[in-house]
Design an enzyme around this catalytic site. Structure first.
Site, PDB file in Angstrom:
ATOM      1  N   ASP A  40       0.819  -1.199  -0.146  1.00 40.83           N
ATOM      2  CA  ASP A  40      -0.100  -0.506  -0.101  1.00 40.83           C
ATOM      3  C   ASP A  40       0.802   1.130  -0.170  1.00 40.83           C
ATOM      4  OD1 ASP A  40      -1.323   2.357   1.374  1.00 40.83           O
ATOM      5  OD2 ASP A  40      -2.753   0.432   1.300  1.00 40.83           O
ATOM      6  N   HIS A  41       1.195   2.043  -0.947  1.00 44.84           N
ATOM      7  CA  HIS A  41       2.294   2.866  -1.228  1.00 44.84           C
ATOM      8  C   HIS A  41       1.484   3.949  -0.345  1.00 44.84           C
ATOM      9  CE1 HIS A  41      -0.219   4.743  -4.321  1.00 44.84           C
ATOM     10  NE2 HIS A  41       0.562   5.783  -4.240  1.00 44.84           N
ATOM     11  N   ASP A  47     -11.004   1.188  -5.469  1.00 50.55           N
ATOM     12  CA  ASP A  47      -9.232   1.750  -5.494  1.00 50.55           C
ATOM     13  C   ASP A  47      -8.555   2.774  -4.518  1.00 50.55           C
ATOM     14  OD1 ASP A  47      -6.869   2.356  -7.405  1.00 50.55           O
ATOM     15  OD2 ASP A  47      -8.081   4.694  -7.421  1.00 50.55           O
ATOM     16  N   HIS A  97      -5.545   2.646   0.775  1.00 52.21           N
ATOM     17  CA  HIS A  97      -5.079   3.570   1.136  1.00 52.21           C
ATOM     18  C   HIS A  97      -5.864   4.427   2.313  1.00 52.21           C
ATOM     19  CE1 HIS A  97      -3.120   3.048  -1.997  1.00 52.21           C
ATOM     20  NE2 HIS A  97      -3.564   4.186  -3.066  1.00 52.21           N
ATOM     21  N   LYS A 111     -11.528  11.836  -8.034  1.00 53.87           N
ATOM     22  CA  LYS A 111     -10.464  12.508  -8.982  1.00 53.87           C
ATOM     23  C   LYS A 111     -11.461  13.755  -9.650  1.00 53.87           C
ATOM     24  CE  LYS A 111      -8.566   7.684 -10.310  1.00 53.87           C
ATOM     25  NZ  LYS A 111      -7.436   8.560 -10.468  1.00 53.87           N
TER      26      LYS A 111
HETATM   27  O1  LIG Z   1      -3.114   3.536  -6.211  1.00 51.78           O
HETATM   28  C1  LIG Z   1      -3.868   4.625  -6.452  1.00 51.78           C
HETATM   29  O2  LIG Z   1      -2.909   5.641  -5.689  1.00 51.78           O
HETATM   30  C2  LIG Z   1      -3.204   6.806  -6.490  1.00 51.78           C
HETATM   31  C3  LIG Z   1      -2.814   8.109  -6.217  1.00 51.78           C
HETATM   32  O3  LIG Z   1      -1.745   8.015  -4.937  1.00 51.78           O
HETATM   33  P1  LIG Z   1      -0.942   9.172  -5.406  1.00 51.78           P
HETATM   34  O4  LIG Z   1      -0.156   8.480  -4.380  1.00 51.78           O
HETATM   35  O5  LIG Z   1      -0.049  10.411  -6.518  1.00 51.78           O
HETATM   36  O6  LIG Z   1      -1.477   9.642  -4.276  1.00 51.78           O
HETATM   37  C4  LIG Z   1      -3.858   7.121  -7.475  1.00 51.78           C
HETATM   38  O7  LIG Z   1      -4.433   7.528  -8.121  1.00 51.78           O
HETATM   39  C5  LIG Z   1      -5.130   5.617  -8.408  1.00 51.78           C
HETATM   40  O8  LIG Z   1      -5.887   5.297  -8.763  1.00 51.78           O
HETATM   41  C6  LIG Z   1      -4.765   4.160  -7.236  1.00 51.78           C
HETATM   42  O9  LIG Z   1      -4.695   3.496  -7.883  1.00 51.78           O
END
Ligand SMILES: O=C1O[C@H](COP(=O)(O)O)[C@@H](O)[C@H](O)[C@H]1O
Ligand SMILES: NC(=O)C1=CN([C@@H]2O[C@H](COP(=O)(O)OP(=O)(O)OC[C@H]3O[C@@H](n4cnc5c(N)ncnc54)[C@H](OP(=O)(O)O)[C@@H]3O)[C@@H](O)[C@H]2O)C=CC1
Length: 496
Positions: free
Chosen positions: A180-181, A238, A243, A343
């Site tokens: 989970d980045h 998503d 997150h 978005k």
């Molecule tokens: O995991 C995801 O994250 C991005 C947003 O990441 P961020 O680090 O730029 O906040 C999101 O655009 C994407 O749809 C989603 O799969």
């Protein structure tokens, strides 16, 4: 065991020709390489279907590194460790070849049999790849074998369980690194430190002193090239399932008894277990969905979601979600955690705003008016830092108050360059530190919570589109807070 030094390792990236590898993984590996955080002994195998050679992959990696870091040095040395195998992951025969290549590189670079398999591919392939790695002997080496899995981990609880079962047949939970980045972001990692390393916050971190918490992650971009994936996902799967709920868990968890992955995860799990379940008929009053229509601002034209590539013209997919979460435990009973993400909103910003309860009365000038509440703002991105909103005396003779801000911003520290989330997570995985990866229990509980909402939404079509591209979402998202007597605090970057 978590190692302080990065051990020798062979990193195999499935999906090496894809977008994620190019935009995130190669620059992150390069950063680790230049910082000396990738062991002297490393090699990378890139896997994709395209009939590339080692040289084509190396040129691709170089291009990726230079577009992200134009001043990059030693790129030739870095890319010389990259090897390519054209391989369809559903074709069993290719794994034998992959094993031979892996064994050769193991010997050539003294990699001690340590292997990381990074699945940067669509989730339908995760189970198949994991099974082949085991069956075809890619894990028959003396070192560690870790599987890094990109999101989404399943589509709902059932599919996630199925996927987990297949993977767990082959890999031990301790060797599965579910990415989970957001957990690799500097300020998300800082939530714990702000809470548990400061005597002034933790005593106030509960329902006696906090009135509500707001977590916003807004994006300016639309779905770009990912319409096909997003149509089946939407903002709930998503962003919220992973997150957003992870950030809530970090904000709400109890102090862990030790800073080990097991203890921290176990505290997060308790929060997810305490999320107040909703009845079907309550979903609409706790959660708001939105979908962007075309921009109404002629200076910033943008298509509506339904006009994007690979999106159905009558799509019912939500590109925006706002919700109110209640955590049914002693610390948080009665405190709403509001989340919103979407978005094509007006600003790219991830912020957490903790609003403290008002003082019992205003003693000062204009005492009929309420004082501005104290806010603690955690800036996750694009700026990183914290701001504390206080009230102070206005300079002069009167006892007027004015709001003041105490700011800490990592951007102001000279020479401080925050590592990319992926860089940190790759480094953690190389060292065997799974703290900032999600445990299966967290994934399952998050799906359980989100599934209820998606089921209700799938049964009832929404009147979409309901917010123009370039705005902060539908008006119902504002009403969600207004009916509780609150408002969304601005997340525009210079306002809070
Ligand atoms: O995991 C995801 O994250 C991005 C947003 O990441 P961020 O680090 O730029 O906040 C999101 O655009 C994407 O749809 C989603 O799969
Ligand atoms: N891109 C992003 O910003 C993010 C992506 N993710 C996740 O990361 C994963 C990868 O995403 P992304 O890089 O965008 O996807 P892409 O579509 O850009 O890349 C997919 C990759 O998979 C490979 N591939 C597809 N089918 C096969 C097959 N049968 N055998 C071997 N290789 C195959 C493709 O290789 P080839 O084309 O050569 O066949 C390509 O390298 C997904 O799970 C996504 O959800 C998560 C967060 C953000």
């Amino acid at each position: 065991m978590i190692q302080s030094e990065t051990p020798a390792s062979l990193i195999t990236i499935f999906g090496a020709t894809g977008d994620l590898a190019k935009r995130k993984l190669y620059p992150s590996l390069y950063h680790l390489f230049t910082k000396g955080q990738l062991a002297e002994h490393f090699a990378v195998i890139g896997v994709g279907r395209r009939p590339w050679s080692n040289d084509v992959l190396r040129a691709h990696v170089k291009d990726s590194v230079l577009s992200s870091i134009p001043e990059a040095e030693n790129v030739e040395t870095f890319i010389s460790r990259f090897y390519y195998q054209a391989h369809d992951v559903s074709d069993s025969a290719s794994y034998i070849q992959l094993k031979e290549l892996a064994n050769d590189l193991d010997e050539k670079y003294s990699l001690q049999g340590n292997r990381i398999f990074y699945l940067a591919m669509a989730p339908e392939f995760f189970g198949t790849i994991a099974e082949h790695l085991k069956q075809d002997g890619l894990t028959d080496t003396p070192g560690f074998h870790r599987l890094v899995i990109e999101k989404p981990f399943g589509h709902d609880l059932e599919s996630a369980k199925e996927l987990n079962k297949r993977i767990r047949n082959v890999f031990d939970e301790n060797d599965i690194y579910r990415i989970d980045h957001y957990l690799g972001k500097e300020m998300v990692q800082n939530i714990e430190v702000i809470r548990f390393a400061n005597a002034i916050f933790e005593p106030l971190w509960n329902n006696r002193f906090i009135s509500n918490i707001q977590v916003t992650s807004s994006e300016v971009l639309g779905v770009e090239e990912r319409g096909g994936y997003y149509e089946n996902s939407g903002a709930l799967r998503d962003m919220v399932q992973n997150h957003m709920l992870q950030m809530v868990a970090l904000l709400a968890m109890e102090p862990p008894i030790r800073l080990t992955p097991q203890e921290i995860r176990s505290e997060k799990v308790k929060v997810l277990r305490a999320l107040k379940p909703m009845k079907d008929e309550e979903v609409e009053s706790y959660f708001v969905r939105g979908q962007y229509g075309p921009s109404t601002n002629s200076e910033q034209p943008a298509l509506g979601y339904r006009e994007e590539t690979n999106v159905q013209p009558d799509s019912n997919t939500a590109t925006f979600v706002a919700g109110k979460l209640m955590i049914d435990n002693f610390r948080w009973a009665g405190v709403p955690f509001y989340i919103r993400t979407g978005k094509r909103m007006s600003t790219k910003s991830t912020k957490i705003i903790i609003q403290f309860k008002d003082v019992p009365m205003n003693l000062y000038y204009n005492s009929d008016e309420k004082l501005a509440p104290n806010l603690l703002v955690i800036h996750i991105q694009p700026e990183e830092g914290i701001t504390l909103h206080l009230n102070a005396k206005n300079t002069g003779h009167s006892m007027e108050t004015k709001p003041v801000k105490l700011d800490f911003s990592t951007n102001d520290i000279a020479g401080y360059n925050t590592p990319e989330a992926y860089e940190k997570l790759l480094h953690d995985c190389l060292r065997g530190d799974a703290t900032n990866f999600t445990h299966w229990d967290e994934v399952a509980l998050s799906w359980n919570f989100v599934d209820k909402i998606s089921r209700v939404w799938e049964e009832n079509k929404a009147a979409f589109p309901n917010y123009p591209a370039g705005t902060m979402g539908p008006v119902e998202a504002d009403q969600l807070l207004e009916k509780d007597g609150f408002q969304w605090w601005s997340v525009t970057n210079d306002e809070n």
